[in-house]
Design a protein around this motif. Structure first.
Motif, PDB file in Angstrom:
ATOM      1  N   ILE A 570      46.193  46.607  33.835  1.00 53.07           N
ATOM      2  CA  ILE A 570      46.303  45.141  33.932  1.00 53.07           C
ATOM      3  C   ILE A 570      46.350  44.725  35.404  1.00 53.07           C
ATOM      4  O   ILE A 570      45.692  43.772  35.823  1.00 53.07           O
ATOM      5  N   THR A 571      47.107  45.479  36.193  1.00 56.25           N
ATOM      6  CA  THR A 571      47.189  45.177  37.621  1.00 56.25           C
ATOM      7  C   THR A 571      45.814  45.281  38.271  1.00 56.25           C
ATOM      8  O   THR A 571      45.415  44.424  39.075  1.00 56.25           O
ATOM      9  N   ALA A 572      45.076  46.320  37.907  1.00 54.46           N
ATOM     10  CA  ALA A 572      43.732  46.497  38.482  1.00 54.46           C
ATOM     11  C   ALA A 572      42.833  45.328  38.088  1.00 54.46           C
ATOM     12  O   ALA A 572      42.001  44.870  38.879  1.00 54.46           O
ATOM     13  N   THR A 573      43.020  44.833  36.876  1.00 58.45           N
ATOM     14  CA  THR A 573      42.194  43.706  36.428  1.00 58.45           C
ATOM     15  C   THR A 573      42.490  42.459  37.259  1.00 58.45           C
ATOM     16  O   THR A 573      41.574  41.765  37.715  1.00 58.45           O
ATOM     17  N   VAL A 574      43.767  42.189  37.487  1.00 56.05           N
ATOM     18  CA  VAL A 574      44.125  41.006  38.282  1.00 56.05           C
ATOM     19  C   VAL A 574      43.570  41.143  39.696  1.00 56.05           C
ATOM     20  O   VAL A 574      43.041  40.192  40.282  1.00 56.05           O
ATOM     21  N   SER A 575      43.680  42.332  40.231  1.00 57.27           N
ATOM     22  CA  SER A 575      43.185  42.588  41.571  1.00 57.27           C
ATOM     23  C   SER A 575      41.678  42.345  41.635  1.00 57.27           C
ATOM     24  O   SER A 575      41.158  41.780  42.592  1.00 57.27           O
ATOM     25  N   ARG A 576      40.992  42.758  40.605  1.00 54.40           N
ATOM     26  CA  ARG A 576      39.539  42.606  40.534  1.00 54.40           C
ATOM     27  C   ARG A 576      39.149  41.134  40.374  1.00 54.40           C
ATOM     28  O   ARG A 576      38.215  40.656  40.990  1.00 54.40           O
ATOM     29  N   ILE A 577      39.890  40.403  39.561  1.00 53.18           N
ATOM     30  CA  ILE A 577      39.502  39.022  39.262  1.00 53.18           C
ATOM     31  C   ILE A 577      39.940  38.066  40.372  1.00 53.18           C
ATOM     32  O   ILE A 577      39.180  37.207  40.803  1.00 53.18           O
TER      33      ILE A 577
END
Ligand code: WTA
Length: 637
Positions: A570-577
């Protein structure tokens, strides 16, 4: 250059404030007369907050770069305009005098023009904190292109959103940026963004970190190659474009409580006058002093108090590429010692993070050149204020606590260094031209003192937000429609018995993480994009260093069992978005969220849980399923 409009005593402050309210046109007209205009104004101010329509110095023509550069050449050509300290203290520093800055801005204005950029075009700038960033900004202003600077911590997706919103066809970037021990591959992030932005025609790349980059034929060009072409022509001057007072100068995207970030638009004349006026008065700047603002030019503080305010005042602005803790926590103090810095303007989060290292990093650093200290971006707690005062200012430097916003362009509420009284954790008094009021939920003005209310401003100051790019209605509903005929700041404030204001923080769903604005809705949208996430709710909680941390409650029904790994995904997703700056500090997987019968999430309850106030949750009887609260409490991290 002296500043006839620099306020010199408390009495002068009170007189100036009174005059600015009684006759704003005369007040600001007199100040504006100190700038260089191509054509004088016909009318100082015309406004209504209904549309809203705010126009300052209408009829006037100018170019802000003539005020920031050209007019200083006769007596300051060899004075440093920008001193640049690199990320790595062993790399060479750079100093650009006003004459050199003039040359470089003119050269790059030619580059922009040669590559088809015209007045009114939107140019996106995504660079690290190097002098070329300031040069790029000023070159845009010189040719009348509207710059949109994007902070280097934003992701490809965030960049693409901004490029699409502003329809920018032109980008200025670097191969990479140094930030402490890291090397951030900016050009490669741009390449990712451009996958969904085929309308971008040109990308100029400045080589800084020598990170390998792909350069696409026909689209990507090197900064240095383009400059060489101008040099071969003998570096002709670039005549500054004639701009109307109300022509847009720049767009800067900022988070709100709903949806995607908004493109805040500032215009040429009012922004110039107000950033200069506040720079000169907040810090009580004296010619030849060295002003060190530690912000990044990707935020409004860097725009107003590294670039436009100081340079329009002929000041020396120190620009630092790195971070306060690299290579060690003495970095700021080394810089102050090395350059004999007079004014330090930083964020409470930086102060708190440096406090944690104790007094060791300050020892043997000569800070005696400091005259004024400033803070911005978030409320400063008394402990940090006292530490700053005692250990950095040695009890000798006034601290200015400056409250303002991207939308306000410059400081609205602050003491003036050594002129008006300071009070720990208070921004104190409004600037001349600024009429703050507190209102209750219904919009009724609260006139007594010793009260808290929603902070609004009654009338325009010169750098009032003009619009949100491409969507004026959004500007109206966000800032001018909550309370009739008032600009609503989104902040709450307390006013003490002396009329001093203490900002208590946002009253909307905007977080302030390390002095950066982040909308909870934006973070939720990003989390919800992760497969397996059913729903999420994001709130802030007190964080010792960041001011606020991000706490995410997430309903997850995916198949990847290990909770720790799910959190990482989830953290990686936020970082990506959005970008690394929006990463949640805590993610709690929950079976449900507290909702009312109409399906609204009760954030009040989540906020209490995130703050650790488990015993004091308040009334849960209106919830559809009160038992969910117990489950969430039990799983708190
Ligand atoms: C907060 C930064 C308390 C506030 C210049 C505001 C502050 C938001 C202060 C704007 C201060 C800024 N004391 N809070 N001195 N300065 N804030 O747009 O909540 O990045 O609304 O502009 O930061 O953040 P922005």
């Amino acid at each position: 250059m002296s500043y006839p409009y620099q306020i010199k005593s408390l009495e002068e402050y009170h007189a100036a404030w009174k005059k600015s309210v009684e006759d704003p046109e005369k007040f600001w007209g007199d100040i504006a007369a100190n700038f260089q205009w191509k054509k004088p104004w016909e009318r100082v101010l015309d406004w209504n907050f209904k549309e809203p329509s705010v126009k300052w110095f209408e009829g006037a023509q100018l170019n802000i770069t003539e005020n920031c550069i050209d007019r200083h050449l006769h007596d300051k050509a060899n004075q440093p305009a920008i001193i640049w300290e690199p990320n790595n203290p062993n790399d060479p520093q750079r100093i650009l005098t006003y004459a050199q800055l003039h040359l470089k801005v003119n050269q790059f204005a030619h580059v922009l023009k040669n590559n088809g950029v015209k007045k009114g075009d939107r140019v996106c700038i995504y660079m690290g904190m190097i002098p070329e960033l300031a040069i790029a900004v000023l070159a845009c202003a010189r040719i009348g292109a509207i710059h949109s600077v994007i902070f280097g911590g934003f992701s490809a997706q965030s960049i693409a959103d901004r490029l699409q919103d502003a329809k920018s066809e032109f980008i200025i970037t670097c191969d990479g940026a140094f930030r402490g021990p890291k090397d951030i591959p900016l050009k490669s992030v741009i390449d990712d963004a451009l996958v969904s932005c085929p309308f971008v025609k040109t990308v100029v790349v400045y080589m800084h970190t020598r990170t390998p980059v792909s350069m696409i034929n026909g689209r990507d060009i090197w900064w240095e190659d383009e400059i060489r072409k101008i040099e071969q022509k003998g570096n002709p001057d670039f005549p500054a474009e004639t701009m109307d007072a109300e022509d847009p100068l720049f767009i800067l995207y900022t988070s709100g409580s709903t949806g995607k970030p908004k493109g805040v638009v500032h215009s040429c004349a009012g922004y110039m006058v107000y950033t200069n006026y506040t720079f000169v008065n907040v810090f009580q700047y004296k010619p030849e002093e060295i002003h060190f603002c530690t912000a990044d030019i990707g935020w409004i503080t860097g725009h107003s108090y590294i670039v436009y305010g100081p340079l329009s005042a002929g000041a020396t602005s120190l620009m630092f590429e790195g971070i306060p803790t690299f290579p060690d926590a003495g970095r700021f103090w080394d810089i102050i010692d090395k350059y004999r810095v007079n004014i330090l303007y930083t964020a409470p989060t930086a102060i708190r993070s440096l406090m944690a290292f104790g007094l060791g990093p300050i020892q043997n650093k000569d800070l005696s050149s400091l005259r004024v200290l400033g803070t911005v971006g978030e409320p400063i707690n008394e402990e940090a204020w006292n530490w700053y005062d005692e250990h950095i200012g040695k009890g000798n430097c006034p601290i200015v606590d400056t409250w303002w916003q991207t939308e306000t362009g410059g400081v609205l509420i602050s003491n003036m260094a050594g002129i008006t009284p300071a009070k720990a954790s208070y921004a104190t008094l409004p600037f001349p031209g600024v009429q703050p009021i507190l209102v209750d939920e219904k919009g009724n003005e609260i006139t007594e003192n010793n009260v808290t209310g929603n902070l609004c401003i009654k009338a325009p100051w010169p750098s009032t937000i003009r619009t949100t790019y491409g969507d004026h209605e959004r500007c109206r509903t966000n800032y001018f429609a909550t309370y009739e005929n008032l600009y609503f700041t989104g902040d709450g404030a307390f006013r003490d018995e002396n009329g001093y204001y203490r900002i208590t923080g946002r009253v909307d769903d905007v977080l302030n993480v390390s002095g950066h604005r982040i909308g909870t809705a934006e973070v939720e949208n990003a989390i919800n994009m992760h497969t397996g996430v059913v729903e999420s709710a994001v709130v802030g909680y007190p964080h010792d260093v960041k001011g606020q941390g991000i706490y995410a409650f997430v309903i997850y029904n995916g198949t990847h069992g290990d909770e720790e790994l799910i959190r990482k995904d989830i953290t990686a997703t936020v970082s990506r978005i959005i970008g690394p700056i929006a990463k949640p500090d805590k993610i709690q997987l929950v079976p449900g969220l507290p909702k009312t019968r109409s399906g609204k999430i009760m954030r009040r309850i989540l906020r209490k849980i995130a703050e650790g106030e488990l015993e004091n949750i308040g009334d849960t009887s209106t919830l559809l399923d009160p038992s969910v609260v117990e489950d969430i409490k039990n799983g708190k991290i």
